[in-house]
Design an enzyme around this catalytic site. Structure first.
Site, PDB file in Angstrom:
ATOM      1  N   LYS A  78       2.218 -17.078  -2.653  1.00 52.71           N
ATOM      2  CA  LYS A  78       2.397 -17.321  -1.221  1.00 52.71           C
ATOM      3  C   LYS A  78       1.911 -18.741  -0.960  1.00 52.71           C
ATOM      4  O   LYS A  78       0.976 -18.995  -0.183  1.00 52.71           O
ATOM      5  CB  LYS A  78       1.603 -16.264  -0.428  1.00 52.71           C
ATOM      6  CG  LYS A  78       1.867 -16.272   1.066  1.00 52.71           C
ATOM      7  CD  LYS A  78       3.235 -15.729   1.470  1.00 52.71           C
ATOM      8  CE  LYS A  78       3.461 -15.890   2.953  1.00 52.71           C
ATOM      9  NZ  LYS A  78       4.850 -15.558   3.352  1.00 52.71           N
ATOM     10  N   ASP A  86       0.076  -5.432  -7.476  1.00 52.82           N
ATOM     11  CA  ASP A  86      -0.134  -4.026  -7.125  1.00 52.82           C
ATOM     12  C   ASP A  86       1.027  -3.542  -6.264  1.00 52.82           C
ATOM     13  O   ASP A  86       1.624  -2.492  -6.516  1.00 52.82           O
ATOM     14  CB  ASP A  86      -1.465  -3.883  -6.371  1.00 52.82           C
ATOM     15  CG  ASP A  86      -1.717  -2.453  -5.932  1.00 52.82           C
ATOM     16  OD1 ASP A  86      -1.514  -1.537  -6.756  1.00 52.82           O
ATOM     17  OD2 ASP A  86      -2.108  -2.243  -4.770  1.00 52.82           O
ATOM     18  N   ASP A 106       4.680  -1.134  -7.435  1.00 46.93           N
ATOM     19  CA  ASP A 106       5.084   0.147  -6.836  1.00 46.93           C
ATOM     20  C   ASP A 106       6.534   0.062  -6.363  1.00 46.93           C
ATOM     21  O   ASP A 106       7.322   0.994  -6.538  1.00 46.93           O
ATOM     22  CB  ASP A 106       4.192   0.506  -5.630  1.00 46.93           C
ATOM     23  CG  ASP A 106       2.997   1.363  -6.040  1.00 46.93           C
ATOM     24  OD1 ASP A 106       2.536   1.221  -7.193  1.00 46.93           O
ATOM     25  OD2 ASP A 106       2.525   2.167  -5.215  1.00 46.93           O
ATOM     26  N   ASP A 138       7.000 -12.502  -0.221  1.00 46.44           N
ATOM     27  CA  ASP A 138       7.810 -11.731   0.742  1.00 46.44           C
ATOM     28  C   ASP A 138       9.279 -11.745   0.325  1.00 46.44           C
ATOM     29  O   ASP A 138       9.977 -10.727   0.375  1.00 46.44           O
ATOM     30  CB  ASP A 138       7.618 -12.228   2.187  1.00 46.44           C
ATOM     31  CG  ASP A 138       7.696 -13.747   2.333  1.00 46.44           C
ATOM     32  OD1 ASP A 138       7.740 -14.451   1.301  1.00 46.44           O
ATOM     33  OD2 ASP A 138       7.709 -14.233   3.483  1.00 46.44           O
ATOM     34  N   TYR A 185      -9.351  -8.169  -5.211  1.00 48.61           N
ATOM     35  CA  TYR A 185      -9.998  -6.976  -5.733  1.00 48.61           C
ATOM     36  C   TYR A 185     -11.448  -7.217  -6.120  1.00 48.61           C
ATOM     37  O   TYR A 185     -12.252  -6.293  -6.119  1.00 48.61           O
ATOM     38  CB  TYR A 185      -9.243  -6.461  -6.971  1.00 48.61           C
ATOM     39  CG  TYR A 185      -8.044  -5.616  -6.650  1.00 48.61           C
ATOM     40  CD1 TYR A 185      -6.923  -6.176  -6.043  1.00 48.61           C
ATOM     41  CD2 TYR A 185      -8.022  -4.271  -6.974  1.00 48.61           C
ATOM     42  CE1 TYR A 185      -5.818  -5.406  -5.762  1.00 48.61           C
ATOM     43  CE2 TYR A 185      -6.920  -3.490  -6.697  1.00 48.61           C
ATOM     44  CZ  TYR A 185      -5.817  -4.055  -6.089  1.00 48.61           C
ATOM     45  OH  TYR A 185      -4.723  -3.288  -5.813  1.00 48.61           O
TER      46      TYR A 185
END
Ligand code: IPM
Ligand code: MG
Length: 368
Positions: A195, A251, A255, A227, A146
Protein backbone atom coordinates in the site's frame (compact mmCIF):
# COMPACT_ATOMS: atom_id res chain seq x y z
CA UNK A 1 14.94 -42.75 7.30
CA UNK A 2 13.34 -41.84 10.57
CA UNK A 3 11.60 -38.52 11.00
CA UNK A 4 10.39 -36.97 14.20
CA UNK A 5 7.19 -35.04 13.62
CA UNK A 6 5.82 -32.74 16.30
CA UNK A 7 2.03 -32.78 16.10
CA UNK A 8 -0.26 -30.00 17.23
CA UNK A 9 -3.77 -31.38 16.93
CA UNK A 10 -5.22 -28.32 18.64
CA UNK A 11 -8.90 -27.44 18.85
CA UNK A 12 -12.13 -27.76 16.90
CA UNK A 13 -11.71 -29.87 13.78
CA UNK A 14 -7.91 -29.98 14.40
CA UNK A 15 -7.69 -33.49 15.90
CA UNK A 16 -9.96 -34.97 13.18
CA UNK A 17 -8.03 -33.55 10.24
CA UNK A 18 -4.59 -34.26 11.73
CA UNK A 19 -5.56 -37.91 12.26
CA UNK A 20 -6.14 -38.23 8.52
CA UNK A 21 -2.84 -36.58 7.62
CA UNK A 22 -1.03 -39.06 9.91
CA UNK A 23 -2.88 -41.90 8.19
CA UNK A 24 -1.50 -40.71 4.86
CA UNK A 25 2.02 -40.18 6.25
CA UNK A 26 1.99 -43.70 7.72
CA UNK A 27 1.05 -45.06 4.32
CA UNK A 28 3.94 -43.12 2.76
CA UNK A 29 6.23 -44.59 5.42
CA UNK A 30 5.03 -48.11 4.72
CA UNK A 31 5.46 -47.86 0.96
CA UNK A 32 8.67 -45.86 0.80
CA UNK A 33 10.38 -47.33 3.85
CA UNK A 34 10.36 -44.34 6.21
CA UNK A 35 9.39 -44.20 9.85
CA UNK A 36 7.47 -41.20 11.13
CA UNK A 37 7.24 -40.87 14.89
CA UNK A 38 4.82 -38.39 16.39
CA UNK A 39 5.16 -36.24 19.46
CA UNK A 40 1.92 -34.54 20.49
CA UNK A 41 2.43 -30.87 21.44
CA UNK A 42 -0.17 -28.84 23.31
CA UNK A 43 -1.16 -25.50 21.84
CA UNK A 44 -4.26 -23.32 21.72
CA UNK A 45 -7.44 -23.84 23.72
CA UNK A 46 -6.59 -27.38 24.77
CA UNK A 47 -3.32 -26.08 26.21
CA UNK A 48 -5.17 -23.30 28.06
CA UNK A 49 -7.47 -25.92 29.58
CA UNK A 50 -4.57 -28.14 30.64
CA UNK A 51 -1.84 -25.64 31.57
CA UNK A 52 -3.44 -22.20 31.79
CA UNK A 53 -1.38 -20.94 28.85
CA UNK A 54 -1.88 -21.26 25.07
CA UNK A 55 1.75 -22.37 24.57
CA UNK A 56 4.18 -23.34 27.33
CA UNK A 57 7.99 -23.14 27.18
CA UNK A 58 7.99 -26.95 27.34
CA UNK A 59 5.82 -27.07 24.22
CA UNK A 60 8.18 -24.71 22.39
CA UNK A 61 11.11 -26.95 23.36
CA UNK A 62 9.23 -29.98 22.02
CA UNK A 63 8.60 -28.19 18.72
CA UNK A 64 12.26 -27.19 18.45
CA UNK A 65 13.36 -30.77 19.05
CA UNK A 66 11.18 -32.09 16.20
CA UNK A 67 12.34 -32.29 12.56
CA UNK A 68 9.12 -30.50 11.58
CA UNK A 69 5.71 -29.75 13.08
CA UNK A 70 2.35 -30.69 11.61
CA UNK A 71 -0.58 -28.72 12.93
CA UNK A 72 -4.38 -28.94 12.70
CA UNK A 73 -6.01 -25.76 13.94
CA UNK A 74 -6.48 -23.81 17.13
CA UNK A 75 -9.11 -21.56 18.63
CA UNK A 76 -12.84 -21.65 19.27
CA UNK A 77 -15.97 -19.61 18.90
CA UNK A 78 -14.98 -16.12 20.01
CA UNK A 79 -18.45 -15.19 21.22
CA UNK A 80 -19.18 -18.33 23.24
CA UNK A 81 -15.88 -19.91 24.29
CA UNK A 82 -14.47 -19.01 27.74
CA UNK A 83 -11.00 -18.82 26.15
CA UNK A 84 -11.98 -15.42 24.75
CA UNK A 85 -12.76 -14.03 28.20
CA UNK A 86 -9.03 -14.22 28.93
CA UNK A 87 -6.62 -11.34 28.33
CA UNK A 88 -5.47 -11.34 24.65
CA UNK A 89 -1.98 -12.73 25.39
CA UNK A 90 -3.53 -15.83 26.97
CA UNK A 91 -5.99 -16.64 24.18
CA UNK A 92 -5.50 -19.57 21.75
CA UNK A 93 -4.21 -17.46 18.81
CA UNK A 94 -1.47 -15.96 21.00
CA UNK A 95 0.02 -19.47 21.20
CA UNK A 96 0.31 -19.70 17.42
CA UNK A 97 1.86 -16.24 17.13
CA UNK A 98 4.34 -17.09 19.90
CA UNK A 99 5.30 -20.31 18.14
CA UNK A 100 5.83 -18.53 14.80
CA UNK A 101 8.01 -15.92 16.50
CA UNK A 102 9.97 -18.34 18.74
CA UNK A 103 10.89 -20.51 15.78
CA UNK A 104 11.54 -17.52 13.50
CA UNK A 105 9.07 -18.83 10.90
CA UNK A 106 9.15 -15.74 8.72
CA UNK A 107 8.21 -17.28 5.37
CA UNK A 108 4.64 -18.48 4.97
CA UNK A 109 3.88 -20.28 1.71
CA UNK A 110 0.23 -20.67 0.78
CA UNK A 111 -0.30 -22.36 -2.57
CA UNK A 112 -3.72 -21.78 -4.13
CA UNK A 113 -4.67 -23.68 -7.25
CA UNK A 114 -7.84 -24.88 -8.79
CA UNK A 115 -8.24 -28.60 -9.33
CA UNK A 116 -9.87 -29.36 -12.64
CA UNK A 117 -12.33 -31.57 -10.71
CA UNK A 118 -13.35 -28.72 -8.43
CA UNK A 119 -14.31 -26.17 -11.06
CA UNK A 120 -17.92 -26.61 -9.95
CA UNK A 121 -17.01 -25.53 -6.42
CA UNK A 122 -15.31 -22.35 -7.65
CA UNK A 123 -17.64 -19.36 -7.27
CA UNK A 124 -16.19 -17.57 -10.31
CA UNK A 125 -17.72 -17.59 -13.79
CA UNK A 126 -16.42 -20.15 -16.25
CA UNK A 127 -14.93 -17.56 -18.61
CA UNK A 128 -12.91 -16.18 -15.68
CA UNK A 129 -11.73 -19.61 -14.56
CA UNK A 130 -10.54 -20.61 -18.05
CA UNK A 131 -7.90 -23.32 -17.69
CA UNK A 132 -7.72 -22.73 -13.97
CA UNK A 133 -5.05 -20.95 -11.98
CA UNK A 134 -2.08 -21.73 -9.79
CA UNK A 135 -0.52 -19.18 -7.47
CA UNK A 136 1.75 -19.15 -4.45
CA UNK A 137 1.10 -16.57 -1.78
CA UNK A 138 4.31 -15.74 0.06
CA UNK A 139 3.28 -14.06 3.28
CA UNK A 140 5.77 -12.49 5.68
CA UNK A 141 4.87 -14.06 9.03
CA UNK A 142 6.87 -12.62 11.91
CA UNK A 143 6.63 -8.86 11.46
CA UNK A 144 4.22 -6.04 10.76
CA UNK A 145 1.03 -5.36 12.67
CA UNK A 146 0.99 -8.81 14.23
CA UNK A 147 4.12 -8.18 16.25
CA UNK A 148 4.32 -4.39 16.63
CA UNK A 149 3.64 -2.59 19.87
CA UNK A 150 0.03 -2.41 20.86
CA UNK A 151 -1.75 -0.59 23.60
CA UNK A 152 -5.28 0.27 24.66
CA UNK A 153 -5.51 3.19 27.08
CA UNK A 154 -7.35 6.36 27.89
CA UNK A 155 -5.71 9.39 26.32
CA UNK A 156 -7.14 12.66 27.55
CA UNK A 157 -10.14 10.73 28.78
CA UNK A 158 -10.77 9.04 25.42
CA UNK A 159 -10.28 5.29 25.10
CA UNK A 160 -7.67 4.79 22.41
CA UNK A 161 -6.17 1.68 20.85
CA UNK A 162 -2.95 1.56 18.89
CA UNK A 163 -1.26 -1.15 16.79
CA UNK A 164 2.10 -0.54 15.18
CA UNK A 165 3.21 -1.63 11.70
CA UNK A 166 6.99 -1.90 11.60
CA UNK A 167 9.30 -3.54 9.05
CA UNK A 168 13.03 -3.25 8.74
CA UNK A 169 14.89 -3.81 5.49
CA UNK A 170 16.36 -7.15 6.63
CA UNK A 171 12.92 -8.57 7.35
CA UNK A 172 11.74 -7.49 3.91
CA UNK A 173 14.85 -8.72 2.12
CA UNK A 174 14.77 -12.27 3.48
CA UNK A 175 11.13 -12.87 2.53
CA UNK A 176 11.67 -11.25 -0.88
CA UNK A 177 14.61 -13.57 -1.56
CA UNK A 178 12.42 -16.57 -0.70
CA UNK A 179 9.73 -15.25 -3.03
CA UNK A 180 12.09 -14.82 -5.96
CA UNK A 181 13.72 -18.22 -5.34
CA UNK A 182 10.32 -19.87 -5.50
CA UNK A 183 9.24 -17.86 -8.55
CA UNK A 184 12.35 -19.11 -10.33
CA UNK A 185 11.08 -22.67 -9.94
CA UNK A 186 7.61 -21.70 -11.18
CA UNK A 187 6.45 -19.30 -13.90
CA UNK A 188 9.02 -16.63 -12.99
CA UNK A 189 6.71 -13.82 -12.04
CA UNK A 190 6.50 -11.98 -8.72
CA UNK A 191 3.64 -9.64 -7.85
CA UNK A 192 4.70 -7.66 -4.81
CA UNK A 193 1.65 -6.36 -2.97
CA UNK A 194 1.74 -3.27 -0.79
CA UNK A 195 0.00 0.00 0.00
CA UNK A 196 2.83 2.26 -1.09
CA UNK A 197 0.44 5.10 -1.93
CA UNK A 198 -0.20 5.50 1.80
CA UNK A 199 2.22 3.61 4.06
CA UNK A 200 5.90 4.23 4.77
CA UNK A 201 6.40 0.56 5.56
CA UNK A 202 5.11 -0.23 2.06
CA UNK A 203 7.41 2.30 0.42
CA UNK A 204 10.40 0.63 2.11
CA UNK A 205 8.97 -2.76 1.12
CA UNK A 206 8.85 -1.70 -2.54
CA UNK A 207 12.41 -0.32 -2.49
CA UNK A 208 13.92 -3.46 -0.92
CA UNK A 209 11.93 -5.78 -3.20
CA UNK A 210 13.32 -3.88 -6.19
CA UNK A 211 16.86 -4.28 -4.89
CA UNK A 212 16.34 -8.03 -4.49
CA UNK A 213 14.75 -8.25 -7.96
CA UNK A 214 17.93 -6.87 -9.51
CA UNK A 215 19.61 -10.17 -8.62
CA UNK A 216 16.93 -12.16 -10.48
CA UNK A 217 16.94 -10.82 -14.06
CA UNK A 218 15.07 -13.96 -15.22
CA UNK A 219 12.11 -13.25 -12.91
CA UNK A 220 9.68 -10.45 -13.74
CA UNK A 221 8.44 -8.15 -10.99
CA UNK A 222 5.31 -6.07 -10.80
CA UNK A 223 3.99 -4.02 -7.89
CA UNK A 224 0.32 -4.01 -7.05
CA UNK A 225 -1.61 -2.10 -4.41
CA UNK A 226 -3.39 -4.38 -1.99
CA UNK A 227 -6.89 -3.09 -2.71
CA UNK A 228 -6.36 -3.64 -6.41
CA UNK A 229 -4.96 -7.11 -5.69
CA UNK A 230 -8.11 -8.03 -3.75
CA UNK A 231 -10.07 -7.06 -6.85
CA UNK A 232 -7.76 -8.79 -9.36
CA UNK A 233 -7.95 -12.07 -7.41
CA UNK A 234 -11.58 -12.45 -8.38
CA UNK A 235 -11.40 -10.61 -11.71
CA UNK A 236 -8.46 -12.48 -13.22
CA UNK A 237 -6.72 -14.93 -10.84
CA UNK A 238 -4.79 -16.49 -13.76
CA UNK A 239 -2.45 -13.49 -13.88
CA UNK A 240 -0.76 -14.45 -10.59
CA UNK A 241 2.25 -16.68 -10.07
CA UNK A 242 3.96 -15.63 -6.80
CA UNK A 243 2.24 -13.00 -4.65
CA UNK A 244 4.76 -11.53 -2.23
CA UNK A 245 3.33 -9.56 0.65
CA UNK A 246 3.49 -8.51 4.29
CA UNK A 247 1.81 -10.26 7.19
CA UNK A 248 -1.63 -8.66 7.42
CA UNK A 249 -2.19 -8.27 3.68
CA UNK A 250 -1.16 -11.91 3.25
CA UNK A 251 -3.59 -13.04 5.92
CA UNK A 252 -6.50 -11.40 4.14
CA UNK A 253 -5.51 -12.17 0.53
CA UNK A 254 -4.85 -15.84 1.28
CA UNK A 255 -8.38 -16.34 2.61
CA UNK A 256 -9.72 -14.69 -0.53
CA UNK A 257 -7.50 -16.83 -2.75
CA UNK A 258 -8.62 -19.98 -0.96
CA UNK A 259 -12.24 -19.24 -1.70
CA UNK A 260 -11.64 -18.99 -5.42
CA UNK A 261 -10.09 -22.47 -5.31
CA UNK A 262 -13.44 -23.73 -4.08
CA UNK A 263 -12.92 -24.08 -0.34
CA UNK A 264 -10.57 -23.05 2.42
CA UNK A 265 -10.53 -26.77 3.20
CA UNK A 266 -8.20 -27.23 0.20
CA UNK A 267 -5.50 -24.71 1.10
CA UNK A 268 -2.29 -26.01 2.66
CA UNK A 269 0.55 -23.95 4.07
CA UNK A 270 4.15 -24.09 5.18
CA UNK A 271 5.86 -21.69 7.56
CA UNK A 272 9.63 -21.81 7.21
CA UNK A 273 12.68 -20.31 8.84
CA UNK A 274 16.19 -20.34 7.42
CA UNK A 275 16.80 -23.99 8.33
CA UNK A 276 14.99 -27.10 7.06
CA UNK A 277 12.54 -26.87 9.93
CA UNK A 278 8.96 -25.91 9.16
CA UNK A 279 5.47 -25.70 10.64
CA UNK A 280 2.83 -27.14 8.31
CA UNK A 281 -0.82 -26.34 8.72
CA UNK A 282 -4.00 -25.94 6.73
CA UNK A 283 -4.81 -22.29 6.14
CA UNK A 284 -8.30 -22.66 7.51
CA UNK A 285 -9.40 -22.28 11.10
CA UNK A 286 -10.77 -24.63 13.75
CA UNK A 287 -14.38 -24.45 12.46
CA UNK A 288 -15.95 -25.09 15.87
CA UNK A 289 -19.41 -25.17 14.25
CA UNK A 290 -18.65 -28.47 12.51
CA UNK A 291 -16.12 -29.96 14.97
CA UNK A 292 -16.72 -33.54 16.05
CA UNK A 293 -19.19 -34.28 13.25
CA UNK A 294 -16.72 -36.08 11.01
CA UNK A 295 -17.52 -33.86 8.03
CA UNK A 296 -14.48 -31.54 7.91
CA UNK A 297 -12.30 -31.64 4.82
CA UNK A 298 -8.88 -33.15 5.70
CA UNK A 299 -7.32 -32.37 2.28
CA UNK A 300 -5.60 -29.10 3.26
CA UNK A 301 -3.92 -30.89 6.17
CA UNK A 302 -2.92 -33.83 3.99
CA UNK A 303 -1.48 -31.40 1.42
CA UNK A 304 0.34 -29.62 4.26
CA UNK A 305 1.90 -32.96 5.21
CA UNK A 306 2.99 -33.27 1.55
CA UNK A 307 4.64 -29.85 1.83
CA UNK A 308 6.44 -31.10 4.94
CA UNK A 309 7.78 -34.09 3.00
CA UNK A 310 8.97 -31.74 0.26
CA UNK A 311 10.40 -28.77 2.17
CA UNK A 312 11.63 -30.22 5.47
CA UNK A 313 12.53 -33.79 4.50
CA UNK A 314 13.48 -33.35 0.82
CA UNK A 315 11.19 -36.27 -0.05
CA UNK A 316 9.95 -34.92 -3.39
CA UNK A 317 8.79 -38.25 -4.81
CA UNK A 318 6.78 -38.99 -1.70
CA UNK A 319 5.25 -35.47 -1.74
CA UNK A 320 4.30 -35.95 -5.41
CA UNK A 321 2.70 -39.30 -4.53
CA UNK A 322 0.52 -37.70 -1.85
CA UNK A 323 -0.54 -34.85 -4.14
CA UNK A 324 -1.32 -37.36 -6.87
CA UNK A 325 -3.40 -39.46 -4.43
CA UNK A 326 -5.46 -36.36 -3.56
CA UNK A 327 -6.00 -35.62 -7.25
CA UNK A 328 -6.97 -39.25 -7.87
CA UNK A 329 -9.57 -39.29 -5.07
CA UNK A 330 -11.08 -36.08 -6.46
CA UNK A 331 -11.01 -37.46 -10.00
CA UNK A 332 -12.92 -40.53 -8.83
CA UNK A 333 -15.62 -38.19 -7.58
CA UNK A 334 -15.08 -38.23 -3.82
CA UNK A 335 -16.01 -34.97 -2.12
CA UNK A 336 -16.39 -33.70 1.42
CA UNK A 337 -19.42 -31.50 2.05
CA UNK A 338 -17.55 -28.20 1.57
CA UNK A 339 -16.47 -29.07 -1.99
CA UNK A 340 -19.80 -30.61 -2.96
CA UNK A 341 -21.85 -27.93 -4.67
CA UNK A 342 -25.62 -28.41 -4.71
CA UNK A 343 -25.74 -29.06 -8.46
CA UNK A 344 -23.36 -32.00 -8.02
CA UNK A 345 -25.29 -33.74 -5.24
CA UNK A 346 -26.93 -36.92 -6.45
CA UNK A 347 -25.04 -36.89 -9.77
CA UNK A 348 -23.67 -40.22 -10.92
CA UNK A 349 -19.98 -40.59 -10.22
CA UNK A 350 -19.90 -38.08 -7.38
CA UNK A 351 -19.88 -39.37 -3.81
CA UNK A 352 -20.01 -37.34 -0.62
CA UNK A 353 -17.74 -38.72 2.10
CA UNK A 354 -16.75 -37.78 5.64
CA UNK A 355 -13.38 -36.81 7.09
CA UNK A 356 -12.09 -40.30 7.94
CA UNK A 357 -13.30 -41.84 4.70
CA UNK A 358 -11.60 -39.12 2.64
CA UNK A 359 -8.37 -39.73 4.59
CA UNK A 360 -8.55 -43.48 3.94
CA UNK A 361 -9.37 -43.01 0.25
CA UNK A 362 -6.33 -40.79 -0.18
CA UNK A 363 -4.03 -43.06 1.86
CA UNK A 364 -5.09 -46.06 -0.28
CA UNK A 365 -4.20 -44.12 -3.41
CA UNK A 366 -0.62 -43.33 -2.38
CA UNK A 367 1.51 -45.31 -4.84
CA UNK A 368 5.20 -45.86 -5.40
C1 IPM B 1 -3.90 -17.59 9.68
C2 IPM B 1 -4.82 -17.28 10.83
C3 IPM B 1 -4.01 -16.65 11.95
C4 IPM B 1 -3.38 -15.40 11.41
C5 IPM B 1 -4.81 -16.38 13.23
C6 IPM B 1 -5.41 -17.65 13.78
C7 IPM B 1 -4.00 -15.69 14.28
O1 IPM B 1 -5.85 -16.44 10.40
O2 IPM B 1 -2.96 -18.40 9.86
O3 IPM B 1 -4.11 -17.04 8.59
O4 IPM B 1 -4.02 -14.35 11.38
O5 IPM B 1 -2.20 -15.45 11.02
MG1 MG C 1 -5.87 -16.06 8.32
Amino acid sequence: MEYQVGVISGDGIGPEIVREAKKVLDKVGEIYGHAFSYDEILMGGISIDKTGEPLTEAAIAQAKAADAVLMGSIGGNASTSPWYQLPPHLRPEAGLLKLRKSLNLFANLRPAYLYEELKEACPLREDIIGDGFDMMIMRELTGGLYFGNRVTEARDGVMTAEDTLTYNENEIRRIAIRGFDIARKRRKKVTSVDKANVLDSSRLWRKVVEEVAAGYPDVSLEHMLVDNCAMQLVKDPKQFDVILTENMFGDILSDEASMVTGSIGMLSSASLNDTKFGLYEPSGGSAPDIAGQGIANPIATILSAAMMLRYSFDLDREADAVEEAVRQALKEGYRTADIMPQEEAGKAGVTQVGTAEMGSLIAERVKK
